[in-house]
Structures are given as structure tokens and as C-alpha cells.
Enzyme design. Structure first.
Site, PDB file in Angstrom:
ATOM      1  N   ASN A  89     -24.941  19.716  23.572  1.00  0.00           N
ATOM      2  CA  ASN A  89     -25.650  20.370  22.469  1.00  0.00           C
ATOM      3  C   ASN A  89     -24.856  21.614  22.111  1.00  0.00           C
ATOM      4  OD1 ASN A  89     -27.514  18.406  22.999  1.00  0.00           O
ATOM      5  ND2 ASN A  89     -29.176  19.799  23.581  1.00  0.00           N
ATOM      6  N   HIS A 121     -37.921  17.089  27.435  1.00  0.00           N
ATOM      7  CA  HIS A 121     -37.499  18.139  26.493  1.00  0.00           C
ATOM      8  C   HIS A 121     -38.543  19.261  26.566  1.00  0.00           C
ATOM      9  CE1 HIS A 121     -34.746  18.708  22.798  1.00  0.00           C
ATOM     10  NE2 HIS A 121     -35.404  19.846  22.934  1.00  0.00           N
ATOM     11  N   GLU A 177     -26.800  17.262  20.067  1.00  0.00           N
ATOM     12  CA  GLU A 177     -27.416  18.174  19.089  1.00  0.00           C
ATOM     13  C   GLU A 177     -26.332  19.025  18.470  1.00  0.00           C
ATOM     14  OE1 GLU A 177     -30.660  20.667  20.490  1.00  0.00           O
ATOM     15  OE2 GLU A 177     -31.563  18.980  21.562  1.00  0.00           O
ATOM     16  N   GLU A 214     -31.116  20.316  28.076  1.00  0.00           N
ATOM     17  CA  GLU A 214     -30.817  21.737  28.269  1.00  0.00           C
ATOM     18  C   GLU A 214     -31.630  22.388  29.387  1.00  0.00           C
ATOM     19  OE1 GLU A 214     -31.028  23.897  24.576  1.00  0.00           O
ATOM     20  OE2 GLU A 214     -29.584  22.610  23.580  1.00  0.00           O
ATOM     21  N   TYR A 247     -24.162  24.707  19.227  1.00  0.00           N
ATOM     22  CA  TYR A 247     -24.606  25.434  18.035  1.00  0.00           C
ATOM     23  C   TYR A 247     -23.659  26.556  17.621  1.00  0.00           C
ATOM     24  CZ  TYR A 247     -28.925  22.858  18.298  1.00  0.00           C
ATOM     25  OH  TYR A 247     -29.830  21.831  18.297  1.00  0.00           O
ATOM     26  N   ARG A 303     -32.348  10.034  18.362  1.00  0.00           N
ATOM     27  CA  ARG A 303     -32.641  10.612  19.678  1.00  0.00           C
ATOM     28  C   ARG A 303     -33.985  11.328  19.591  1.00  0.00           C
ATOM     29  NH1 ARG A 303     -30.983  16.130  21.965  1.00  0.00           N
ATOM     30  NH2 ARG A 303     -31.681  15.956  24.119  1.00  0.00           N
TER      31      ARG A 303
END
Ligand code: FCB
Length: 446
Positions: free
Chosen positions: A292, A122, A352, A167, A294, A78
Site C-alpha cells: 500500500n 482490515h 492500495e 497494514e 501513498y 479487493r
């Protein structure tokens, strides 16, 4: 290594990067500057005054980087396209040399049996468009759709997965509310419109894709469960507000054609009345959702934090990454199960997931990063748990292939599976890359 419950056949194993974070040479071959090119030149904007001017020199070393992807045995890569390489002024004239770079990249991936997943945006808006108001301009959805169509026409014959925006919450809130990211604006009036125009831009691009494309298109959102730090009513309410603010601001309009009512309370008089027709378009069906993930948000009430009156805290009794993000794999399962409830038929890719740690220097051709190995192992297990509970999860992309330019934090925060020596551009495999390669191989052998 694969245990009793392997990931499904056809599950896509990948790694991710983004243009400004890895490419370098931001003005090469006729490219137009982006808001990040400009922002990194603002004194104090980035730690140590660092810029993406060189980054990982992926623009020059892309062939070697594709070899690294192949060596890791990945199915997919990606990456994002720098809008200003393709359209230096943001609209109008196409820069053939910029487009050629991505043509070569796509062909190079396919030659190595690696599927491209392309992110169209992005965060690197052409500076020329910022001069016209950027995402505050109601024409911005049209600009984006025109740009997207250039890429669909040029590459959809070879690209199976498209991500419209990465995002948009981050580019809205850090770019236009807190000013920590490009274009560095602060205030309450712009963010609701910036978010709305990005959602309209996403919708226009999806509509264009339905006319032109023949593969799949989706969007990548940053999602994380919000847990109150205590059971006081104030902290509990703060976690609910932060959930609406982070997780639902973009997802609700996409899935249900409406914004959470909590946003009107959070923004007060700055929250506009948005046209119903826009919301109907934003709800256009997607082929997949990119997640995504985290960390989680551990949230407390804080009236000083405007407009949310809620703040994320770093727990001091739990493992955290170099970003001060708690390592919380259970939150990935929780997020995926929450999505299964909300959009049971929408396939999901983890676009992600990864961690920054203060890695040691390479020794004998290897970087030992045991904490990243653990992070990956635990998050892969969390993803598998969600699969076992019926989540339609189709793939996983580690963030990131390479150590790279971590936005306003510069080069100190290393997220790569592969170490980059920024002085020499030498790439060195980390133990986490070796772990990931073996993990994927074991899935294939299972
Ligand atoms: C995400 C961004 C990505 C990278 C990681 C650490 O929010 O999409 O570019 O910065 O965080």
C-alpha cells in the site's frame, strides 16, 4: 494512450475498499459490533462525530456497486470481510446470514468476470474480542486462524487471492500507541505485543491456508521511503529510525524471521524478548506481498515525538493531497526496487494507491478531479518504471472504488474513483475513473 511499454498481459487491474469504510449496517442480520463501531461512539474520536453506520450502504447496494466495477472494466476487486458479521462473538458460532453476504458478493463478482481479492482483517476486530484483551491477548492468533479457516472453507473454491492483514503497522501504532484509531489505546507497553500477535495471527492463517487452500495468500503492508529533510546527522538518523519503525517492523520478521534491532532502541525497556519459535513461524513463505503506497516520509529529528524522536513533515513547496501527504510518485518506484533487493522472488501487488482531494460536486453526471487523474497517471508510470527494472509486479488496485469513511477523519476525505453523495447514496463517476478505465483498455489493446 498506452505508450511503448505496456504493462504485461495478465496484469491485474483493480480497485479496493474495506468493510467498515463502505458497508454500513454494522449490526444487520445478526452481526456483532466491532471496535470501530464502539470507537466511533467515543466523544471526540472521529471528526464531526461521524460513524460507519451508513457509510456507502454497500451492504444494501452491493449489486449496483458491482455494476460500477464492471463498467470500469476492472479485472479484480479487493474488499475485506467484517469478522463480526461472520463470527458475531469473534470466536465460535458462525452467523450464516453474515457469511451469505460475502458468498453473494463473491458470486456476483465472478458472474461479472471480476476476480475477488479478500482481505481477512482490515482493522474491525469484533468488540467481544476486545473485551478479552484484543490483540494483546496471546490467544488472538488462534482466534484469527479459526476465523480465517471458516472463510477458506466457504470461499477458497472461488477466491484466488487472500490477504491476511491490512497494514498491521497502522492498526498497531494508531490503535494502541497514539490512540487515534480503534481501540484508542495509548502507551508503549502494548504495541510490541500487539504487532507480534498480529504477525503470529498472520502466520497461523498462512499455515491453515497451506492445509486447506489451493490459491494464493499474502499480506498488505504500508511502505514508504523515508528521506531526511536535511543532511544533518540528527535528521539522517531520524530517517533511518523511521524506516526501521515503519517499513521493517513487519517486513523483516516475515522475510527474515527477526525484528530490526533498531526497534529495541526505539522502545527501550518496553521491547520484549520474543520467542524464537514464533519468529520461525512468522517467516513462513508467502505467495505474494501486497504494497500500500501513498507518499514518502520526509523526516526530521524531534525529541518531543515519543518513542521515535522523529517526525514526518509536510513540505510546503511540493504538491500535497487533502491528507497533507506529499504527491511523490518516485517513492513508489523506490519502494518496489527496495523490495526487489530484499525479496527478489516474491511477486508483488500494489494493493492500495490513491489520493484524497477536495473534489467539486458532480455536474452533469461527472465529477472533475484533474489532480487525482494526474496522481494516478504519475503513479502508474512509476509502477511501470519498476516493472521495466525487473520488479515482479502482478497487479494494481486503486484506493478506493468509492468515497468512503476515512477512519478518524470521517467522510470529508474523499479517495474514491466514484463520488458518493452520502445523503442520497447517489454514485457519480469521476474523471479519474474514466481515465483509469481508458488506461486499462489501452493496455489490453496494446
Ligand atoms: C490506508 C488504509 C485504507 C485507507 C487509506 C487511505 O492506510 O488501508 O483503509 O484508509 O489508507
Amino acid at each position: 494512450m498506452a505508450d511503448d511499454h505496456p504493462f504485461p498481459r495478465g496484469f491485474l487491474w483493480g480497485a479496493a475498499t474495506s468493510a467498515y469504510q463502505v458497508e454500513g449496517s454494522p449490526l444487520a442480520d445478526g452481526a456483532g459490533p466491532s471496535i470501530w463501531h464502539r470507537f466511533t461512539r467515543t466523544p471526540g474520536a472521529v471528526v464531526n462525530g461521524e460513524t460507519g453506520d451508513r457509510a456507502c450502504d454497500h451492504y444494501g447496494r452491493w449489486r449496483a456497486d458491482l455494476e460500477v466495477l464492471a463498467e470500469l472494466g476492472l479485472d479484480a476487486y479487493r474488499f475485506s470481510i467484517a469478522w463480526g458479521r461472520v463470527l458475531p462473538e469473534g470466536t465460535g458460532r458462525v452467523n450464516g446470514k453474515g457469511l451469505d453476504f460475502y458468498q453473494r458478493l463473491v458470486d456476483g463478482l465472478l458472474e461479472r468476470g471480476i476476480q475477488p481479492m479478500i482481505t481477512l482483517y482490515h482493522w474491525d476486530l469484533p468488540a467481544a474480542l476486545d473485551d478479552r484483551g484484543g490483540w494483546c491477548n496471546p490467544d488472538s492468533p488462534r482466534w484469527f486462524a479459526d476465523y480465517a479457516q471458516v472463510l477458506f472453507r466457504a470461499l477458497d473454491d472461488r477466491v484466488g487471492h487472500w490477504v491476511t492483514l491490512n497494514e498491521p503497522w497502522v492498526s498497531t501504532v494508531l490503535g494502541y500507541l497514539s490512540g487515534d484509531h480503534a481501540p484508542g489505546r495509548r502507551g508503549l507497553a502494548e504495541p510490541p505485543w500487539v504487532a507480534h500477535h498480529q504477525l503470529c495471527a498472520h502466520a497461523e492463517a498462512v499455515a491453515a491456508y497451506r492445509a486447506l487452500g489451493c490459491h494464493q495468500i499474502g499480506i498488505s503492508l504500508n511502505l514508504e521511503p523515508q528521506h531526511a529533510v536535511s543532511d544533518t546527522a540528527a535528521d539522517q538518523a531520524a530517517a533511518v529510525r523511521r524506516h526501521a519503525f515503519i517499513n521493517r517492523w513487519f517486513l523483516d520478521p516475515i522475510l527474515f524471521g527477526r525484528y530490526p534491532t533498531a526497534l529495541a532502541d526505539i522502545f527501550g525497556p518496553a521491547w520484549p524478548d520474543f520467542p524464537d519459535a514464533d519468529l520461525a513461524r512468522i517467516q513462513a513463505p508467502l505467495d505474494f506481498l501486497g504494497v500500500n503506497y501513498y507518499s514518502r516520509g520526509l523526516v526530521c529529528h524531534d525529541p518531543a515525538e515519543q518513542p521515535l524522536q522523529a517526525r514526518r513533515i509536510t513540505p510546503n513547496d511540493r504538491p500535497c493531497t487533502a491528507m497533507d501527504w506529499e504527491v511523490y510518485p518516485a517513492g513508489l518506484t523506490e519502494t518496489l526496487l527496495w523490495l526487489k533487493q530484499r525479496c527478489p522472488t516474491l511477486p508483488i501487488y500494489i494493493t492500495e494507491n490513491g489520493a484524497a482531494f477536495d473534489d467539486p460536486d458532480p455536474v452533469a453526471g461527472l465529477v472533475q478531479d484533474p489532480r487525482r487523474v494526474d496522481y494516478l497517471r504519475e503513479h502508474l508510470a512509476a509502477a511501470r518504471l519498476a516493472l521495466e527494472q525487473g520488479v515482479d509486479l502482478r497487479g494494481y488496485f486503486a484506493w478506493s472504488l468509492l468515497d468512503n469513511f476515512e477512519w478518524s477523519l470521517g467522510y470529508a476525505k474523499r479517495f474514491g474513483l466514484v463520488h458518493v453523495d452520502f445523503a442520497t447514496q447517489q454514485r457519480t463517476i469521476k474523471a479519474s475513473a474514466a481515465f483509469y478505465r481508458a488506461f486499462i483498455q489501452a493496455q489490453r489493446d496494446a
